[in-house]
Design an enzyme around this catalytic site. Structure first.
Site, short mmCIF file in Angstrom:
data_model
loop_
_atom_site.label_atom_id
_atom_site.label_comp_id
_atom_site.label_asym_id
_atom_site.label_seq_id
_atom_site.Cartn_x
_atom_site.Cartn_y
_atom_site.Cartn_z
CD GLU A 1 -3.85 0.59 -4.93
OE1 GLU A 1 -3.82 1.28 -5.47
OE2 GLU A 1 -3.50 -0.25 -6.53
CB CYS B 1 -6.43 2.83 -15.31
SG CYS B 1 -6.56 0.95 -15.25
CG HIS B 2 -7.28 0.66 -9.88
ND1 HIS B 2 -5.46 0.06 -10.22
CD2 HIS B 2 -6.47 0.55 -8.45
CE1 HIS B 2 -4.84 -0.44 -9.43
NE2 HIS B 2 -5.69 0.50 -8.30
#
Length: 155
Positions: free
Chosen positions: A146, A119-120
């Site tokens: 990421e 969800c991030h």
């Protein structure tokens, strides 16, 4: 929290443990919470992820308790690759409900398997960081780790 088959049922940050226990009690009232280590495969995946392997959590099995709409949103979240982001409007369109942006936002915020169900990776239409139950600094840190592009929200 994992089940007897090793599927992740709930995960959140330690500073949200009390709220997560309430959530678990509501969604899994018959579950007996037993302190212990996660199954080795789940533990190794988290260790690899936090060591910088952004795709390490993709293979973690998860199963969540939610409405059919929430489950659809959470499954769609898993289609956002590590290092990429998607807007709430884009996520709504991806599930075939382009006018359900607010509902998608609520489902995103109700995700019980944080990080594994990413969800991030959902950001504002303008590419800016927007709400995250785990805090915006934590969302920023995850996206930076990421290698995802985003912009800071206007103050």
């Amino acid at each position: 929290m994992t089940d007897e088959a090793g599927a992740l049922r709930a995960f959140n940050w330690t500073d949200y443990e009390a709220a997560m226990k309430v959530w678990i009690g509501r969604h899994y009232p018959k579950a007996a919470l037993v302190e212990g280590r996660s199954p080795p495969a789940v533990r190794r995946a988290f260790e690899a992820y936090f060591a910088g392997e952004a795709r390490a959590l993709e293979a973690v099995p998860w199963q969540a308790s939610g409405t059919p709409f929430q489950l659809k949103v959470w499954e769609a979240l898993c289609t956002i690759p590590a290092g990429e982001t998607l807007s709430y409007a884009g996520l709504a369109a991806r599930i075939g409900r382009p006018t359900a942006v607010r509902a998608v936002g609520h489902a995103n915020g109700a995700n019980p398997v944080a990080v594994v169900v990413p969800c991030h990776r959902v950001i504002g239409t303008d590419g800016s960081l927007t709400g995250y139950g785990g805090s915006l600094p934590r969302k920023r840190w995850l996206l930076e780790m990421e290698g995802a592009a985003f912009r800071e929200a206007a103050a």
